[in-house]
Scaffold this active site. Sequence first.
Site, PDB file in Angstrom:
ATOM      1  N   TYR A 191      15.250 -24.903 -16.428  1.00  0.00           N
ATOM      2  CA  TYR A 191      15.601 -25.815 -15.334  1.00  0.00           C
ATOM      3  C   TYR A 191      15.830 -27.222 -15.836  1.00  0.00           C
ATOM      4  CZ  TYR A 191      10.946 -28.052 -15.045  1.00  0.00           C
ATOM      5  OH  TYR A 191       9.809 -28.774 -15.300  1.00  0.00           O
ATOM      6  N   ARG A 220      13.350  -4.399 -12.025  1.00  0.00           N
ATOM      7  CA  ARG A 220      12.308  -5.001 -12.874  1.00  0.00           C
ATOM      8  C   ARG A 220      12.130  -4.256 -14.193  1.00  0.00           C
ATOM      9  NH1 ARG A 220       7.339  -6.109 -14.567  1.00  0.00           N
ATOM     10  NH2 ARG A 220       6.467  -8.127 -14.020  1.00  0.00           N
ATOM     11  N   HIS A 238      11.102  -5.606 -18.492  1.00  0.00           N
ATOM     12  CA  HIS A 238      10.987  -6.745 -19.404  1.00  0.00           C
ATOM     13  C   HIS A 238      12.273  -6.963 -20.199  1.00  0.00           C
ATOM     14  CE1 HIS A 238       6.819  -6.636 -18.351  1.00  0.00           C
ATOM     15  NE2 HIS A 238       6.469  -7.532 -19.255  1.00  0.00           N
ATOM     16  N   ARG A 259      20.515 -30.873 -22.762  1.00  0.00           N
ATOM     17  CA  ARG A 259      19.189 -30.266 -22.907  1.00  0.00           C
ATOM     18  C   ARG A 259      19.141 -28.909 -22.194  1.00  0.00           C
ATOM     19  NH1 ARG A 259      14.045 -33.649 -20.962  1.00  0.00           N
ATOM     20  NH2 ARG A 259      14.813 -33.013 -18.909  1.00  0.00           N
ATOM     21  N   LEU A 285       8.584 -31.649 -24.916  1.00  0.00           N
ATOM     22  CA  LEU A 285       9.921 -31.707 -24.337  1.00  0.00           C
ATOM     23  C   LEU A 285      10.572 -33.028 -24.764  1.00  0.00           C
ATOM     24  CD1 LEU A 285      11.774 -30.142 -22.298  1.00  0.00           C
ATOM     25  CD2 LEU A 285      11.113 -31.896 -20.664  1.00  0.00           C
ATOM     26  N   LYS A 322      12.884 -26.306 -21.616  1.00  0.00           N
ATOM     27  CA  LYS A 322      12.447 -26.666 -20.258  1.00  0.00           C
ATOM     28  C   LYS A 322      12.437 -25.376 -19.438  1.00  0.00           C
ATOM     29  CE  LYS A 322      12.925 -30.545 -17.040  1.00  0.00           C
ATOM     30  NZ  LYS A 322      11.500 -30.802 -16.897  1.00  0.00           N
ATOM     31  N   GLU A 378       1.897 -34.552 -25.032  1.00  0.00           N
ATOM     32  CA  GLU A 378       2.612 -35.174 -23.912  1.00  0.00           C
ATOM     33  C   GLU A 378       1.792 -34.919 -22.658  1.00  0.00           C
ATOM     34  OE1 GLU A 378       6.384 -33.182 -23.095  1.00  0.00           O
ATOM     35  OE2 GLU A 378       5.551 -31.255 -23.673  1.00  0.00           O
TER      36      GLU A 378
END
Length: 277
Positions: free
Chosen positions: A32, A99, A101, A51, A201, A145, A177
């Site tokens: 995101y 579903r 993996h 990014r 990040l 992210k 961070e």
Amino acid sequence: MALAYFNGNIVDMDDPVIPIEERGHQFGDGVYEVIRFYQGKPFMMREHLERLYTSAKAIRLEIGKQQNELETLMLELAAKSGLENADLYMQATRGVAPRNHLFPKCPASISITVKPSRELPQDVRKQGVQVVLLPDERWQNCYIKSLNLLPNILAKQEAFEQGCFEAVLVRDGFIMEGSSTNMFIVKDGKVQTTPLSNYILAGITRLAVKRIAEELQVPFVEKPFTPEELLQADEVFLTSTTSEVLAVTSADGRQIGSGCPGPVTRKLYEHFQLKVK
Ligand code: PDD
């Protein structure tokens, strides 16, 4: 007006548009970005999009749109919202599939929301915030992210329950961070922040502050620092898209510097405001 977008359509914010077998929902299988708009204009959008593509590549996710297409879409949505000051959140997930993996071969799913920016109360900004130091329980790829934010939200919740604004994450004796922010200390007029690596990040606001420090000829070093160095600093501040540049005036209940936002932090904040307003 706040608005939401899901795979090609503008929808109502509370429309139930995410299918149950959407992998962002079931696995957190996605990445995101958060981009802030000031007076209708995006701040450092290109850097945010770069990014995003770095994050997507790292998880082998094909976004299915070129960077300029995504940019156009985001600008259109922001304009359509009519909001001058807005936070745009964009999620790209590995889409909808039964579903399993193992990765499916299906198009990425893109959702976007545009909402009014959440301004911090002026008294919080004037006084600075408190933080608590917590162990960094995240994985080794924090430069991505990722939508998997469990360790971050658990740390932030713990900080909140201790009356603090942010959790500062410590790994192997060094500050990494915050749970959703980058951390800086100021000592003898020098600004210091954790160097970029896979453990943090690469914050866009961090980059903005680095550029501002260079313009103002404020010494800026990217070098690891310890909790003790943070507690002994003259000033501490944090950065993020939503918090901008925010003074930290106590950590683990111990006062930092004078206990008020310091001159270097204030100067960087003022110059940041000049860039965005
Ligand atoms: N958070 N570190 C982490 C772990 C973050 O989640 C964020 C951003 C930052 C600061 O990055 P930037 O300056 O690019 O916003 C650092 C956003 C704001 C969020 O999760 O809402």
